[in-house]
Design a protein around this motif. Sequence first.
Motif, PDB file in Angstrom:
ATOM      1  N   LEU A  29       0.809  -1.214   0.000  1.00  0.00           N
ATOM      2  CA  LEU A  29       0.000   0.000   0.000  1.00  0.00           C
ATOM      3  C   LEU A  29       0.840   1.261   0.000  1.00  0.00           C
ATOM      4  O   LEU A  29       0.399   2.305  -0.495  1.00  0.00           O
ATOM      5  CB  LEU A  29      -0.930  -0.018   1.220  1.00  0.00           C
ATOM      6  N   VAL A  30       2.031   1.191   0.561  1.00  0.00           N
ATOM      7  CA  VAL A  30       2.960   2.327   0.577  1.00  0.00           C
ATOM      8  C   VAL A  30       4.250   1.867  -0.081  1.00  0.00           C
ATOM      9  O   VAL A  30       4.943   0.989   0.438  1.00  0.00           O
ATOM     10  CB  VAL A  30       3.224   2.815   2.015  1.00  0.00           C
ATOM     11  N   GLU A  31       4.558   2.451  -1.204  1.00  0.00           N
ATOM     12  CA  GLU A  31       5.735   2.018  -1.970  1.00  0.00           C
ATOM     13  C   GLU A  31       7.018   2.188  -1.148  1.00  0.00           C
ATOM     14  O   GLU A  31       7.250   3.241  -0.554  1.00  0.00           O
ATOM     15  CB  GLU A  31       5.840   2.812  -3.271  1.00  0.00           C
ATOM     16  N   GLY A  32       7.811   1.127  -1.122  1.00  0.00           N
ATOM     17  CA  GLY A  32       9.095   1.178  -0.442  1.00  0.00           C
ATOM     18  C   GLY A  32       9.043   0.972   1.057  1.00  0.00           C
ATOM     19  O   GLY A  32      10.090   0.945   1.710  1.00  0.00           O
ATOM     20  N   ALA A  33       7.842   0.822   1.634  1.00  0.00           N
ATOM     21  CA  ALA A  33       7.733   0.653   3.088  1.00  0.00           C
ATOM     22  C   ALA A  33       8.243  -0.722   3.501  1.00  0.00           C
ATOM     23  O   ALA A  33       8.110  -1.702   2.767  1.00  0.00           O
ATOM     24  CB  ALA A  33       6.289   0.830   3.536  1.00  0.00           C
ATOM     25  N   VAL A  34       8.834  -0.798   4.688  1.00  0.00           N
ATOM     26  CA  VAL A  34       9.289  -2.065   5.261  1.00  0.00           C
ATOM     27  C   VAL A  34       8.740  -2.175   6.678  1.00  0.00           C
ATOM     28  O   VAL A  34       8.443  -1.167   7.323  1.00  0.00           O
ATOM     29  CB  VAL A  34      10.830  -2.164   5.276  1.00  0.00           C
ATOM     30  N   PRO A  35       8.587  -3.399   7.204  1.00  0.00           N
ATOM     31  CA  PRO A  35       8.048  -3.567   8.562  1.00  0.00           C
ATOM     32  C   PRO A  35       8.956  -2.953   9.619  1.00  0.00           C
ATOM     33  O   PRO A  35      10.164  -2.767   9.407  1.00  0.00           O
ATOM     34  CB  PRO A  35       7.971  -5.091   8.721  1.00  0.00           C
ATOM     35  N   GLU A  36       8.377  -2.672  10.775  1.00  0.00           N
ATOM     36  CA  GLU A  36       9.097  -1.981  11.845  1.00  0.00           C
ATOM     37  C   GLU A  36      10.420  -2.635  12.225  1.00  0.00           C
ATOM     38  O   GLU A  36      11.424  -1.926  12.399  1.00  0.00           O
ATOM     39  CB  GLU A  36       8.183  -1.853  13.070  1.00  0.00           C
ATOM     40  N   PRO A  37      10.509  -3.974  12.366  1.00  0.00           N
ATOM     41  CA  PRO A  37      11.816  -4.539  12.718  1.00  0.00           C
ATOM     42  C   PRO A  37      12.902  -4.245  11.694  1.00  0.00           C
ATOM     43  O   PRO A  37      14.085  -4.203  12.048  1.00  0.00           O
ATOM     44  CB  PRO A  37      11.520  -6.051  12.798  1.00  0.00           C
ATOM     45  N   TRP A  38      12.518  -4.032  10.446  1.00  0.00           N
ATOM     46  CA  TRP A  38      13.495  -3.708   9.396  1.00  0.00           C
ATOM     47  C   TRP A  38      13.898  -2.230   9.441  1.00  0.00           C
ATOM     48  O   TRP A  38      14.831  -1.826   8.762  1.00  0.00           O
ATOM     49  CB  TRP A  38      12.939  -4.083   8.027  1.00  0.00           C
ATOM     50  N   ARG A  39      13.212  -1.450  10.238  1.00  0.00           N
ATOM     51  CA  ARG A  39      13.594  -0.039  10.435  1.00  0.00           C
ATOM     52  C   ARG A  39      14.369   0.149  11.733  1.00  0.00           C
ATOM     53  O   ARG A  39      14.871   1.240  12.001  1.00  0.00           O
ATOM     54  CB  ARG A  39      12.337   0.845  10.480  1.00  0.00           C
ATOM     55  N   ARG A  40      14.457  -0.895  12.528  1.00  0.00           N
ATOM     56  CA  ARG A  40      15.058  -0.781  13.863  1.00  0.00           C
ATOM     57  C   ARG A  40      16.581  -0.770  13.772  1.00  0.00           C
ATOM     58  O   ARG A  40      17.202  -1.650  13.196  1.00  0.00           O
ATOM     59  CB  ARG A  40      14.593  -1.947  14.732  1.00  0.00           C
ATOM     60  N   LEU A  41      17.181   0.227  14.385  1.00  0.00           N
ATOM     61  CA  LEU A  41      18.640   0.336  14.469  1.00  0.00           C
ATOM     62  C   LEU A  41      19.104  -0.172  15.829  1.00  0.00           C
ATOM     63  O   LEU A  41      18.325  -0.218  16.784  1.00  0.00           O
ATOM     64  CB  LEU A  41      19.071   1.788  14.265  1.00  0.00           C
ATOM     65  N   GLY A  43      -4.554   4.529  -3.849  1.00  0.00           N
ATOM     66  CA  GLY A  43      -4.177   4.989  -5.180  1.00  0.00           C
ATOM     67  C   GLY A  43      -3.090   4.152  -5.816  1.00  0.00           C
ATOM     68  O   GLY A  43      -2.310   4.658  -6.627  1.00  0.00           O
ATOM     69  N   ARG A  44      -3.033   2.878  -5.485  1.00  0.00           N
ATOM     70  CA  ARG A  44      -2.000   1.987  -6.005  1.00  0.00           C
ATOM     71  C   ARG A  44      -2.471   1.321  -7.301  1.00  0.00           C
ATOM     72  O   ARG A  44      -3.671   1.175  -7.548  1.00  0.00           O
ATOM     73  CB  ARG A  44      -1.647   0.929  -4.967  1.00  0.00           C
ATOM     74  N   PRO A  45      -1.529   0.876  -8.145  1.00  0.00           N
ATOM     75  CA  PRO A  45      -1.918   0.221  -9.402  1.00  0.00           C
ATOM     76  C   PRO A  45      -2.714  -1.050  -9.144  1.00  0.00           C
ATOM     77  O   PRO A  45      -2.381  -1.836  -8.253  1.00  0.00           O
ATOM     78  CB  PRO A  45      -0.565  -0.112 -10.051  1.00  0.00           C
ATOM     79  N   PRO A  46      -3.778  -1.278  -9.909  1.00  0.00           N
ATOM     80  CA  PRO A  46      -4.596  -2.477  -9.694  1.00  0.00           C
ATOM     81  C   PRO A  46      -3.920  -3.730 -10.255  1.00  0.00           C
ATOM     82  O   PRO A  46      -2.983  -3.650 -11.053  1.00  0.00           O
ATOM     83  CB  PRO A  46      -5.878  -2.153 -10.463  1.00  0.00           C
ATOM     84  N   ILE A  47      -4.423  -4.865  -9.806  1.00  0.00           N
ATOM     85  CA  ILE A  47      -4.018  -6.139 -10.383  1.00  0.00           C
ATOM     86  C   ILE A  47      -4.801  -6.322 -11.680  1.00  0.00           C
ATOM     87  O   ILE A  47      -6.033  -6.216 -11.693  1.00  0.00           O
ATOM     88  CB  ILE A  47      -4.329  -7.299  -9.412  1.00  0.00           C
ATOM     89  N   VAL A  48      -4.114  -6.589 -12.751  1.00  0.00           N
ATOM     90  CA  VAL A  48      -4.756  -6.733 -14.056  1.00  0.00           C
ATOM     91  C   VAL A  48      -5.084  -8.202 -14.295  1.00  0.00           C
ATOM     92  O   VAL A  48      -4.241  -9.078 -14.109  1.00  0.00           O
ATOM     93  CB  VAL A  48      -3.850  -6.203 -15.179  1.00  0.00           C
ATOM     94  N   ARG A  49      -6.338  -8.450 -14.694  1.00  0.00           N
ATOM     95  CA  ARG A  49      -6.770  -9.813 -15.011  1.00  0.00           C
ATOM     96  C   ARG A  49      -6.910  -9.970 -16.509  1.00  0.00           C
ATOM     97  O   ARG A  49      -7.524  -9.145 -17.174  1.00  0.00           O
ATOM     98  CB  ARG A  49      -8.116 -10.091 -14.342  1.00  0.00           C
ATOM     99  N   THR A  50      -6.337 -11.036 -17.023  1.00  0.00           N
ATOM    100  CA  THR A  50      -6.457 -11.345 -18.438  1.00  0.00           C
ATOM    101  C   THR A  50      -7.298 -12.604 -18.598  1.00  0.00           C
ATOM    102  O   THR A  50      -7.055 -13.613 -17.930  1.00  0.00           O
ATOM    103  CB  THR A  50      -5.071 -11.579 -19.066  1.00  0.00           C
TER     104      THR A  50
END
Length: 461
Positions: A120-132, A442-449
């Motif tokens: 939902l948020v481009e480039g976001a990572v979970p909290e443990p991956w932000r922990r220093l 406002g994220r790109p949708p999944i396209v179905r073919t």
Amino acid sequence: MSEPAPAPSPHALNSFETWAPLLRLWADGARAGGEDGTVRLAGAVGRDGWRSSSGVRPRGRASAAEQAAIETVRDALVAAGAESVTFSARVAPSRRTRLRVAGPSPAVEHGVSGGGALLLVEGAVPEPWRRLPDPAPDARPARSADPAALTRRLRERLPGAVGAGDEEIAAAEARLGRTLPDELTALYRVVRGRWEDWAGDAGTGDAVYEAVGCELLPLDDVYVADAASRPAPWRFAACEAAVTPPDAAVQHLVGSPGWIVFGDNGGGDRLAVDLTPGPAGRTGQIVLLSHEAYIGAEPVADSLTDLVHGVRPRGRRYGRGEGPAVAHVNVAHLRSVEAAAHPELEVLSIGVWDGPPVDLTPVVGLPRLRTLTAYPGTLADPRQIGLLTGLEYLEVGPDEWRALLDAGAVPRGLAAADITTHGLPDHGRLVDLSNEILALWGRPPIVRTVIDGDLGPLPPA
């Protein structure tokens, strides 16, 4: 009204010929559903795995024909620059087939065997991956740390080894953006770890392993094991917690700018010099990062000198205790949400449940709760999720998502989300629901073919 079939696509991933061998094999082994004899298939294919559902006979290892059919789809994935796709198919008794291929999408994380979290948020990572790492101002090197003794020991055991010069050390430090610790510099000044230095002699490589205590990485391959070097799917990463007990030797982190990797144990686990130790650790201790874990490290020696001399620490903790930060409410663990409620709670997972649906009221307002996962049907009122304003990851069933969307109660602080399906055969419904969630951000949708084709006659009985 029947869904109109699109014009044929030149793209191999959207070609019926690409999918036909796999669909034919699975349809031939599936059970017809309903009175009309229609076979319904669903599954996913990714570069790193595959899965099927909806009536395909249980199998062990894939047959040669099945593996070849899967590889045909994988080749198309590679050509399309995609990691995975999901699909569903309806095979009529006449063998006329309607195939729906969903994805790939830049807003869907690829996962093992296809599928993955909605990003939902481009480039976001979970909290443990932000922990220093926390500072450790009182940490000191072990008394055993002795670059001179380390050098003597290695020269005795590796006479004639090719070591790194000043320029090579300087180049490594420039690439890493930090000065190498003294013991590691001493090690590489004796042996720089390049295969060409051994003239292809495996015996020399074995001698280095015995002398150092691990498979030594070439100096050019030494790296910092920060969080970015240890990626994990949101589904698993969001359920981790970076909690370090006060008596731990190693900080319970995903990665650290102070973990300098220099070796491998021969089984894929990496060894690093730890310059950011835990409360009971020592600066420069040697830690092992398991390839089977997304977070944490284990102390294996108090110093590089100890590693080379074969001295191992005793009774050292390395921070696996998550305490109240992670709670599992299910038939085998905690038996109520009340029992999980704690000011330190970060992750609440509600699993297989044999009681009445649970009330989330006890965890509303908890300051650190960031992840909620719940099996379909386990929540008394899914709209209560909207009161958990600190969530960054949510994984619930289709009906729970439907209730949230209809009530306008989806937490807007989410960075990623997933839909727990447990074999939901209706991929069309799943894609529609996913796209409705993605649209809120406002994220790109999944396209179905939609692709029509014919699988040909049934094989002889």
